[in-house]
Write an enzyme that holds these catalytic residues in place. Structure first.
Site, PDB file in Angstrom:
ATOM      1  N   LYS A  99      41.149  38.114  44.824  1.00  0.00           N
ATOM      2  CA  LYS A  99      39.860  37.809  44.197  1.00  0.00           C
ATOM      3  C   LYS A  99      39.369  36.435  44.642  1.00  0.00           C
ATOM      4  O   LYS A  99      40.164  35.518  44.864  1.00  0.00           O
ATOM      5  CB  LYS A  99      40.014  37.867  42.671  1.00  0.00           C
ATOM      6  CG  LYS A  99      38.715  37.751  41.892  1.00  0.00           C
ATOM      7  CD  LYS A  99      38.969  37.911  40.392  1.00  0.00           C
ATOM      8  CE  LYS A  99      37.701  37.791  39.568  1.00  0.00           C
ATOM      9  NZ  LYS A  99      37.955  37.952  38.116  1.00  0.00           N
ATOM     10  N   SER A 132      38.871  41.408  32.378  1.00  0.00           N
ATOM     11  CA  SER A 132      38.370  41.490  33.750  1.00  0.00           C
ATOM     12  C   SER A 132      39.314  42.109  34.763  1.00  0.00           C
ATOM     13  O   SER A 132      38.939  42.324  35.911  1.00  0.00           O
ATOM     14  CB  SER A 132      37.948  40.100  34.242  1.00  0.00           C
ATOM     15  OG  SER A 132      36.790  39.675  33.578  1.00  0.00           O
ATOM     16  N   SER A 144      35.230  41.307  35.578  1.00  0.00           N
ATOM     17  CA  SER A 144      34.625  40.620  36.700  1.00  0.00           C
ATOM     18  C   SER A 144      35.351  40.850  38.025  1.00  0.00           C
ATOM     19  O   SER A 144      34.849  40.490  39.085  1.00  0.00           O
ATOM     20  CB  SER A 144      34.603  39.111  36.412  1.00  0.00           C
ATOM     21  OG  SER A 144      35.944  38.604  36.280  1.00  0.00           O
TER      22      SER A 144
END
Length: 485
Positions: free
Chosen positions: A80, A179, A155
């Site tokens: 990420k 998330s 997210s």
């Protein structure tokens, strides 16, 4: 799609160890798959082929000399875009950090490199991890591989979509209020939020420091187990890092006598989610488990408590991005105040600005006690309520998300509806306990449904055991899409 990527994670790990495939072959297959489908999915913000292939080549050389770093040497993993990798852009999907190159590795990255993993950054995300759909990225909206008109969750949507689309076998994300678990649910994956403090946050760009936690994604439970075993452990560079007992192997549950906490379904929940949830509960009951319906009425305020605390910490953490200490600089007038204002106004997206304003308000002198102080007291009550629950049950089972993936743009103009997507995940972060989302079948459109399993602090071993047993129940397997776009 390359035949290599049709192999399961366990098969890939075995094939690398036995020399049936090379790390370079596997990395090349991942790169080719990314080029094939990511124009439609948009899971990655960039692709450094040379760096990936160089790492794979080094892995092959180690195996050839008989000195692999671990059984995982050569295994690709997506990262990420808020986890720092030295000499790589870490933008947090924000314009204000668009050109920021990290001068250091996050602790989890050091641990992955030490085991020989091949890193594939940068997976798209909601800007600064603020969102539940990956529509808040400053650069692109990631799509759900099961239906490109729908969101992958957020997210950590880029990480989840990359695994679900078979671009990579594993990925890392971060979980502040759901998330990792929510995109895992919407993309048919296993996604773990570990106990707070068991995985170092050093090198994770902070959103809400008392809530943030790094966690893994995989199509198979074993991938999450392996990654957690690699990235967990105390780190002196993270003051919230804890010594913990770890685990040697997943606990094998005997359903007879097992007490499982459940939640009452309401009319607001998508009927197909309710149906899938009740089907799992019925199967567990048939195997001898005792179902205990828990009273979650005290959790009705979990989302407002979460958003007061998270936005307060966010407003503090993001104050450093001012165009001087960190972040791109916009200096139109030469005045210091204008530099701050212009840099932050142009650098941050609308959702980040909204949360900074909310947090600044709740921390202001006249409202601190009424909002932030009260929210922290309520957070203690949530922790105590979980302690009470776990004195009665072994695990708590809930749907991870109240719906399957919704369409892109469907909720962007209604932040309250977007926030409700995390109705069952935020309380876990407030309490700091571990939870994992496991696949629970699909709806009539073929969209994945996830089940959240929650356990007491430091009980990841038992959590994995429960996930393994539930994953073996009937009709819960997910068929991942191959032809995308």
């Amino acid at each position: 799609m390359n035949e290599i990527l049709r192999k399961s994670y366990a098969e890939l790990k075995s094939s690398l160890s036995l020399g049936k495939i090379s790390a370079t072959e596997l990395a090349t297959a991942c790169i080719e798959r990314i080029k094939e489908v990511d124009g439609s999915v948009k899971a990655f913000l960039s692709l450094d082929e040379k760096r990936i292939l160089d790492a794979a080549s080094e892995s092959d050389a180690r195996r050839k000399s008989g000195n692999p770093l671990s059984e995982f040497d050569g295994m690709p993993i997506a990262i990420k875009d808020n986890i720092c990798i030295r000499d790589s852009i870490t933008s947090c999907a924000s314009k204000i950090l668009e050109n920021y190159k990290s001068p250091f590795h996050a602790t989890v990255i050091e641990k992955l490199i030490a085991k020989g993993f091949v890193l594939i950054p940068r997976a798209n995300m909601d800007e600064f991890a603020m969102g539940s759909s990956t529509e808040n990225s400053a650069f692109q909206t990631t799509r759900n591989p099961f239906d490109l008109e729908r969101i992958p969750g957020g997210s950590s949507g880029g990480s989840a979509a990359a695994v679900a689309a078979s671009m990579v076998p594993l990925a890392l994300g971060s979980d502040t209020g759901g998330s990792v678990r929510q995109p895992a649910s919407l993309c048919g994956l296993y996604g773990l939020k570990p106990t707070y403090g068991t995985v170092s946050r050093y090198g994770l760009v902070a959103y809400a420091s008392s809530l943030d936690q790094i966690g893994p994604f995989s199509k198979e439970l074993q991938g999450c187990i392996d990654l957690y075993s690699v990235i967990s452990g105390k780190d002196e560079r993270d003051s919230t890092s804890l010594n913990h007992p770890g685990f040697s192997a997943p606990w094998t549950p005997d359903f007879k006598g097992l007490k499982i906490g459940t939640i009452k379904m309401t009319s607001e929940i998508q009927p197909e989610v309710v149906k899938a949830y009740e089907k799992v509960l019925n199967q567990l009951k048939e195997k001898g488990a005792t179902l205990v319906e828990l009273d979650f009425s005290k959790f009705d305020f979990a989302i407002p408590i979460y958003y007061i605390i998270a936005t307060a910490e966010c407003s503090s953490n993001l104050s450093r991005f001012d165009g001087i200490r960190f972040g791109s600089r916009k200096d139109k007038t030469g005045k210091l105040e204008d530099l701050f204002v212009d840099s932050r106004t142009t650098g941050f997206g609308s959702e980040v600005k909204r949360r900074i304003l909310l947090g600044t308000f709740s921390l202001s002198a006249g409202y601190y006690d009424a909002y932030y102080g009260t929210a922290q007291k309520a957070r203690v009550l949530i922790r105590k309520e979980y302690d009470s629950f776990f004195s009665k049950v072994d695990f708590i089972l809930q749907p991870t998300s109240p719906t399957t993936a919704f369409k892109v743009g469907e909720k962007t103009k209604d932040p309250i509806q977007m926030y409700k997507a995390d109705i069952w995940t935020t309380s876990v972060n407030l309490a700091g306990i571990p939870a994992i989302s496991v696949p629970m079948g699909t709806d009539e459109k073929g969209l994945p449904i996830g089940l959240q399993i929650t356990a007491p602090h430091f009980q990841e071993g038992k959590l994995f055991g429960a996930a393994q047993a539930i994953g073996a129940l009937e009709d819960l397997n997910i068929k991942f899409p191959e032809n995308i776009g």
